[in-house]
Write an enzyme that holds these catalytic residues in place. Structure first.
Site, PDB file in Angstrom:
ATOM      1  N   LEU A  37       0.804  -1.103   0.035  1.00 53.32           N
ATOM      2  CA  LEU A  37      -0.126   0.013   0.065  1.00 53.32           C
ATOM      3  C   LEU A  37       0.948   1.385  -0.076  1.00 53.32           C
ATOM      4  CD1 LEU A  37      -2.537  -1.122   2.691  1.00 53.32           C
ATOM      5  CD2 LEU A  37      -2.869  -0.844   0.190  1.00 53.32           C
ATOM      6  N   GLY A  39       2.270   2.408  -2.883  1.00 49.45           N
ATOM      7  CA  GLY A  39       2.907   2.560  -4.023  1.00 49.45           C
ATOM      8  C   GLY A  39       4.489   3.033  -4.050  1.00 49.45           C
ATOM      9  N   GLY A 113      -3.768  -7.093 -10.927  1.00 44.77           N
ATOM     10  CA  GLY A 113      -4.915  -7.076 -11.407  1.00 44.77           C
ATOM     11  C   GLY A 113      -4.930  -7.041 -12.870  1.00 44.77           C
ATOM     12  N   SER A 263      19.220   6.862 -12.744  1.00 44.17           N
ATOM     13  CA  SER A 263      18.285   7.676 -12.643  1.00 44.17           C
ATOM     14  C   SER A 263      18.021   8.550 -13.802  1.00 44.17           C
ATOM     15  CB  SER A 263      18.306   8.387 -11.330  1.00 44.17           C
ATOM     16  OG  SER A 263      19.500   9.371 -11.273  1.00 44.17           O
ATOM     17  N   GLY A 265      15.209   8.513 -15.696  1.00 39.80           N
ATOM     18  CA  GLY A 265      13.746   8.572 -15.948  1.00 39.80           C
ATOM     19  C   GLY A 265      12.915   7.279 -15.839  1.00 39.80           C
ATOM     20  N   ARG A 266      11.746   7.425 -15.836  1.00 39.91           N
ATOM     21  CA  ARG A 266      10.686   6.335 -15.566  1.00 39.91           C
ATOM     22  C   ARG A 266       9.723   6.118 -16.487  1.00 39.91           C
ATOM     23  NH1 ARG A 266      10.650   5.071 -10.136  1.00 39.91           N
ATOM     24  NH2 ARG A 266       8.719   4.305  -9.991  1.00 39.91           N
ATOM     25  N   HIS A 438       6.301  38.699  11.229  1.00 39.81           N
ATOM     26  CA  HIS A 438       7.619  39.175  11.357  1.00 39.81           C
ATOM     27  C   HIS A 438       8.160  38.505  12.824  1.00 39.81           C
ATOM     28  CE1 HIS A 438      11.373  41.034  11.355  1.00 39.81           C
ATOM     29  NE2 HIS A 438      11.163  41.507  12.729  1.00 39.81           N
TER      30      HIS A 438
END
Length: 459
Positions: A37, A39, A113, A263, A265-266, A438
């Site tokens: 859970l 992601g 799924g 690293s 990109g995705r 301030h």
């Protein structure tokens, strides 16, 4: 099997938010998740990296605190304990998502799924399969790192951000391929922890998504910290030799480090979902094509988050999730991408929203810029955080704010005021006429706006 109003595939920041919003509006909802859970954002991205970035920021403060009369003596980094703390935070937040799903009576199906029809989702868990009838489907399967075959990724010596967040030991040296947001955040963390860091990118600048001013300032800060940056450089191949990585550049040079972090990109995680079989349209890079209501070309099927190739930001995925859920529940809502703040958690932080000056001029605005430095702000000096500035871009004709760029302490918090002002259509004079407390860093925002008119008091 009961029929649901909505089945969400993927429980990342977009997926679980969509599920909860639909449930809040009265829908019967199920969520399908094959991993954890939260992601990528919660488990392998936003939260873990920001936990380590906090450690880096704390170390940076320790190194400068003697200027304020505090001698902390020597200190050491327990890398394993740091990673364990990160894991505790992730577990706590993941448990929180589980609680929220239960609170809203959302059923969770663990497994992979697949969309087998506009109103049917199949869940596979090991050798078992079950089908879930549903009136609507939201696909929120996110993205995964891009790793070229020539880099010989093995998850041990040549790694991605996934493995970097679960290393058992701190690498003595680290080659980072890619100087975008992810690459720079890891360069910041590991360099402050004491690793020797090399950064290589094919682009002529680091952080190419940011303004030239931001890019140049961060590069200078990194260079002063001992990070070796090679721009406009292509790595042809990476090999593992005797527990070291050797990178071969196109110009014939080599870079040797203990580990290499890729690293660059995705890409959208749209494979193995059954989309082509039911005719869901994909773009050339594998992203799911959606309209501004997050609908695909197949009735009843929606998509949100990284898998749409719209924006790889968790807060965008969350906003898309709410739009999709509300449209499913009978509302008429469209996604607005006009004002999206972004944050980069280096030390000091970077944030931006809207246009920079060059972009505004290129779009035909009669644009002007107001700037103010952290070093002229009392709170910043009191905090020992004088590195930084705020630039605010405005339209001379309408006095509306077109964008802002911030480098400095708490930049990620300060940007929200500008984003709210832009979304609400406020003018520069309306924002700067609002009395700010301030001493605070928020006064830098006011003086940046005043500087547009040459009225900044402390400039």
């Amino acid at each position: 099997m009961r029929q649901y109003d909505l089945v969400v595939i993927g429980a990342g920041p977009g997926g679980y938010v969509a599920a909860i919003r639909a449930a809040q509006l009265g829908a019967s909802v199920a969520v399908v998740e094959k991993d954890k859970l939260g992601g990528t954002c919660l488990n392998r991205g936003c939260i873990p990296t920001k936990t380590l970035a906090h450690v880096a920021e704390a170390i940076n403060s320790i190194r400068s605190i003697n200027e304020f009369g505090v001698d902390v003596g020597s200190y050491s980094v327990d890398f394993e304990k740091m990673i364990n703390k990160k894991n505790q935070i992730v577990k706590r937040l993941s448990s929180g998502i589980s609680f929220l799903l239960k609170k809203h009576k959302i059923d969770l199906f663990e497994g992979e799924g697949t969309v087998v029809g506009p109103n049917l989702v199949e869940v596979r868990c090991q050798d078992e399969k079950q089908q879930i009838p549903t009136k609507n489907i939201i696909i929120a399967t996110g993205s995964k790192p891009i790793v070229p075959p020539a880099f010989n990724y093995d998850g041990k010596n040549v790694i991605t951000s996934d493995e970097a967040l679960n290393l058992k030991e701190q690498p003595k040296s680290l080659l980072i391929v890619g100087a975008g947001v992810v690459g720079c955040e890891f360069a910041n963390i590991f360099s402050i922890l004491g690793s020797k860091v090399y950064m290589v990118d094919t682009a002529p600048s680091i952080l190419p998504s940011e303004s030239k001013t931001i890019s140049q300032k961060v590069e200078r800060i990194f260079a002063n910290r001992g990070i070796e940056i090679r721009k406009s450089t292509l790595i042809k191949e990476i090999k593992v030799c005797e527990n070291k990585v050797v990178a071969y550049t196109e110009d014939g040079d080599t870079i040797v480090a203990e580990k290499a972090l890729i690293s660059i990109g995705r890409k959208a995680s749209s494979e193995n979902l059954g989309l082509s079989e039911i005719g869901v349209e994909l773009d050339q890079k594998g992203g799911i094509v959606v309209n501004d209501r997050m609908q695909t070309n197949v009735s009843g099927i929606y998509a949100i988050g990284d898998v749409t190739n719209k924006s790889q930001l968790a807060h965008v995925a969350m906003a898309q999730g709410k739009v999709a859920a509300e449209n499913i529940m009978g509302k008429d809502v469209v996604m607005d991408y006009g004002v999206i703040p972004s944050c980069i958690f280096v030390t000091p932080e970077v944030s931006s929203v809207g246009l920079d000056l060059d972009e505004a001029i290129a779009k035909g605005y009669g644009a002007c810029k107001g700037s103010f430095s952290y070093r002229n702000n009392g709170k910043a000096l009191a905090m020992g955080e004088e590195e930084g500035f705020i630039n605010i871009i405005a339209d001379r004709k309408t006095d509306k704010i077109l964008g802002a760029q911030i480098l400095g302490a708490h930049a990620s918090d300060l940007i929200s005021e500008i984003a709210t002002a832009m979304q609400s259509g406020l003018t520069t004079r309306q924002v700067m006429s609002t009395i700010h407390p301030h001493p605070t860093l928020s006064e830098i925002l006011v003086e940046s706006l005043e500087n547009i008119y040459g009225l900044a008091i402390h400039n």
